[in-house]
Design an enzyme around this catalytic site. Structure first.
Site, PDB file in Angstrom:
ATOM      1  N   GLU A   1       0.874  -1.177   0.000  1.00 23.89           N
ATOM      2  CA  GLU A   1       0.000   0.000   0.000  1.00 23.89           C
ATOM      3  C   GLU A   1       0.909   1.225   0.000  1.00 23.89           C
ATOM      4  O   GLU A   1       1.920   1.252   0.709  1.00 23.89           O
ATOM      5  CB  GLU A   1      -0.912   0.026   1.232  1.00 23.89           C
ATOM      6  CG  GLU A   1      -1.751   1.288   1.340  1.00 23.89           C
ATOM      7  CD  GLU A   1      -2.568   1.345   2.633  1.00 23.89           C
ATOM      8  OE1 GLU A   1      -3.022   0.277   3.077  1.00 23.89           O
ATOM      9  OE2 GLU A   1      -2.718   2.446   3.192  1.00 23.89           O
TER      10      GLU A   1
ATOM     11  N   GLU B   1      -1.834  11.771   3.612  1.00 23.13           N
ATOM     12  CA  GLU B   1      -2.934  11.604   4.552  1.00 23.13           C
ATOM     13  C   GLU B   1      -2.922  12.776   5.523  1.00 23.13           C
ATOM     14  O   GLU B   1      -1.853  13.176   6.010  1.00 23.13           O
ATOM     15  CB  GLU B   1      -2.797  10.301   5.347  1.00 23.13           C
ATOM     16  CG  GLU B   1      -2.952   9.042   4.533  1.00 23.13           C
ATOM     17  CD  GLU B   1      -2.857   7.806   5.413  1.00 23.13           C
ATOM     18  OE1 GLU B   1      -3.904   7.199   5.698  1.00 23.13           O
ATOM     19  OE2 GLU B   1      -1.741   7.450   5.820  1.00 23.13           O
TER      20      GLU B   1
END
Length: 672
Positions: A185, A190
């Site tokens: 991933e 974020e």
């Protein structure tokens, strides 16, 4: 954005603190790789080639989302087996214009506080949710291996908002690298709604959950800049290098990673070929989550609406992206032995009374030892804070911790001592002095420190200590029954008990002899006490978060849980438990019980740790109906745990609903 939970883990937990390569970041339901290949280049310019080529883009110039490029993901994750998207998130994703729209050349994903009922398409049909939002991806429409991905975006702020720009692997026949996160991933950017000056940049890899690891960097915007302003977030992905940039400045570079299907991996022979897993096609995801384990749930300061804006996305090829990756880089794997730190006068705890100075022989020998910022003589100790806050000082030769924000979980403030060596087959005694400004409880454990062993507790879970204003000495023994760990840690959980002060002193972990080895399991013998409730509720415990009006009794020979007004934000807000179940590593077990409900309810069925990282050895569900059914589950214990627990997690449905749950004939037996 981890697709699996970061619960306590990060103790870790998600449960948790993570020590990164020169950087500290909290939050992911994964574990931390401290490989030296992660580097920070705060002011270097990108080394991108001069002639890249755009292979995919979206300028959002239309009037609606281009569904030839993007697909919606709907619901709260239940439809794909990830209730709360694996992170205890609150939002329900929809394909409505209210949540995902294209306007004035921008993609706008909007999180809204509103009452929304789950749909057949998204799952949780009929269940009420208090937040909606949007989640879109290019899966099945466009994915690629390598390149330069550039996204111009504005991200929202406010406690509990979690905007994410990230990538997952396109499904491959046979899952060549296994499941998350062995298949990788990439988190390009974020945001924590409560930390508007920070951006997380993360790579998830390693083994399949819970044996995954991650490398990450937390970027801080300079001066008055924040995520709420327009910024360009870029990822340059080559065969042997992944590089993150913000506004054309390199922030984080990773040149080493690994992947294995083994559960858990035990040697280099278990590795997938380098540069797995980041040599397969990945797709893009954009979403705005609300609540959960990353930034916590919204509070009174959180606005009722937030928008994540994307102006443009370009995916470029790079002329050297597929260059020869070369030999596998030298990496410290979880199974690679670390030099054991020897005990001092028999004590595995260094600086046990917070009186070692800079000239102490052991401090000189370990110049990279952790310290607590601003606290004198705190060598080898760390103060961890997530969704809680505290300050520390050295006082009266003891460590003083002033908890200023108690959070909601004990691990929200932790005093940690890392780098302990505990040996399989040995027994240890933990001993310490403690007192507090007011009577309160703390908990503590010795366990793994967030490497590929997760946050398992070697003491069978967190152990309680009831403090008073008078100094007391606490002692607890445990047997080390899983593999030797040269990077274990002692953790004191100090939050979730109000604003107050705790003192700790004279701390020791000492080898006291051979481990108490449990006898092998006897097949067919019920490990559960009073599984038929013939002795009332003897042997069973229950817990709720205070918002469900839970009462537990026996009725007609069954256990009856009555929920007066459910708070379904987390299913574990209502718990029915039995603790101290002795499980042996590698042994197969079968759990059976009968259950029903006054109205249809799907509850969670868990066997796992009672504390530590709350690792789940069995993690399933039971769809209860009014007629009653028998439920059967088989699982294999991954570790020896003499004090595991069974949990029925029953806070489900529409907020405020009342219902009854009924259970009987519980049995947990070892299989032949």
């Amino acid at each position: 954005m981890s697709q699996y939970h970061r619960f306590k883990l990060f103790t870790a937990p998600l449960a948790a603190a993570f020590l990164l390569a020169g950087v500290t970041l909290t939050g992911c339901g994964s574990n931390t790789d401290t490989s030296s290949t992660a580097t920070l280049l705060s002011s270097a310019s990108s080394s991108a080639n001069k002639h890249p080529k755009i292979v995919w883009s979206d300028e959002f110039n239309g009037h609606r989302l281009d569904t030839s490029k993007w697909g919606y993901q709907l619901g709260n994750g239940t439809a794909v087996g990830l209730q709360g998207w694996g992170n205890n998130e609150l939002e329900y994703y929809t394909d409505r214009d209210k949540n995902v729209r294209v306007d004035d050349g921008k993609l706008i994903i909007t999180a809204r506080k509103e009452n929304f009922t789950g749909t057949a398409a998204g799952g949780n049909e009929g269940q009420n949710f208090t937040w909606t939002s949007g989640r879109i991806r290019t899966a099945g429409k466009f994915s690629r291996t390598y390149g330069k991905i550039e996204i111009r975006a504005k991200l929202p702020t406010g406690k509990g908002f979690w905007p994410a720009i990230w990538m997952l692997p396109e499904d491959q026949p046979g899952n060549p690298y296994g499941l998350w996160a062995a298949n990788g991933e990439i988190d390009i950017a974020e945001g924590w709604g409560s930390k508007p000056k920070n951006i997380g940049q993360t790579l998830n890899y390693g083994g399949m959950w819970p044996n995954n690891v991650y490398s990450t960097y937390q970027y801080t915007f300079p001066k008055k800049d924040t995520v709420a302003k327009w910024h360009t977030y870029t990822l340059e992905w080559r065969s042997n290098e992944i590089k993150w940039l913000i506004d054309d400045e390199v922030t984080f570079t990773k040149t080493g990673w690994w992947s294995t299907k083994a559960q858990p991996a035990t040697s280099d022979a278990d590795l997938n070929a380098w540069p797995a897993p980041f040599d397969k096609p990945f797709y893009l995801l954009l979403n705005l989550a609300v609540g959960g384990n990353f930034d916590g749930n919204p509070d009174a300061t959180t606005p009722n609406k937030a928008e994540m804006e994307i102006d443009s996305i370009q995916w470029w090829s790079l002329p050297d992206e597929n260059r020869d990756p070369g030999p596998r880089p030298v990496i410290q794997y979880p199974w690679t032995p670390k030099p054991a730190r020897p005990p001092v006068d028999g004590n595995l705890i260094y600086n046990p009374s917070f009186d070692w100075t800079a000239t102490n022989t052991n401090v000189v020998q370990y110049p990279d030892a952790q310290t607590i910022d601003g606290v004198s003589n705190s060598y080898f100790w760390n103060l961890f804070k997530q969704d809680g806050d505290a300050t520390a000082a050295n006082e009266f030769g003891a460590i003083r911790v002033d908890v200023t924000n108690p959070g909601t979980q004990g691990w929200n403030v932790q005093l940690q001592h890392n780098g302990i060596t505990v040996t399989e087959g040995r027994k240890y005694a933990v001993k310490f002095d403690a007192w507090s400004s007011t009577s309160r409880d703390i908990s503590y454990t010795v366990g793994a420190s967030g490497d590929a062993r997760g946050f398992e507790s070697y003491m069978g879970g967190d152990k309680p200590a009831s403090l008073t204003t008078t100094r007391q000495t606490f002692t607890q023994t445990f047997s080390m029954l899983t593999g030797t760990n040269t990077n274990a840690r002692l953790v004191f959980n100090l939050a979730n008990a109000g604003v107050n002060t705790v003192w700790l002193d004279n701390i020791s972990v000492v080898d006291i002899g051979a481990a108490d080895v449990p006898p092998p399991p006897i097949t067919g013998v019920n490990l559960l006490t009073n599984g038929d409730f013939s002795s009332g509720l003897n042997g069973w415990t229950n817990w709720e978060n205070g918002a469900n009006g839970l009462t537990v009794a026996t009725e007609n020979g069954q256990a009856k849980l009555s929920i007066a007004h459910v708070d379904p934000a987390n299913d574990w807000n209502v718990q029915f438990n039995q603790i101290n179940l002795p499980l042996v590593s590698g042994t197969s077990y079968t759990l059976t019980f009968t259950g029903s409900a006054s109205s249809p309810r799907t509850v969670s069925v868990v066997v796992g740790e009672n504390g530590g990282g709350f690792a789940r050895y069995l993690n399933s569900t039971a769809a209860l109906a009014s007629g009653g059914n028998t439920y059967t589950y088989t699982f294999t214990a991954p570790v020896t745990n003499p004090a595991a627990q069974l949990q029925i997690l029953g806070a489900v449905g529409v907020a405020g609903e009342a219902y009854d749950l009924f259970f009987d004939n519980f049995s947990l037996v070892a299989n032949p």
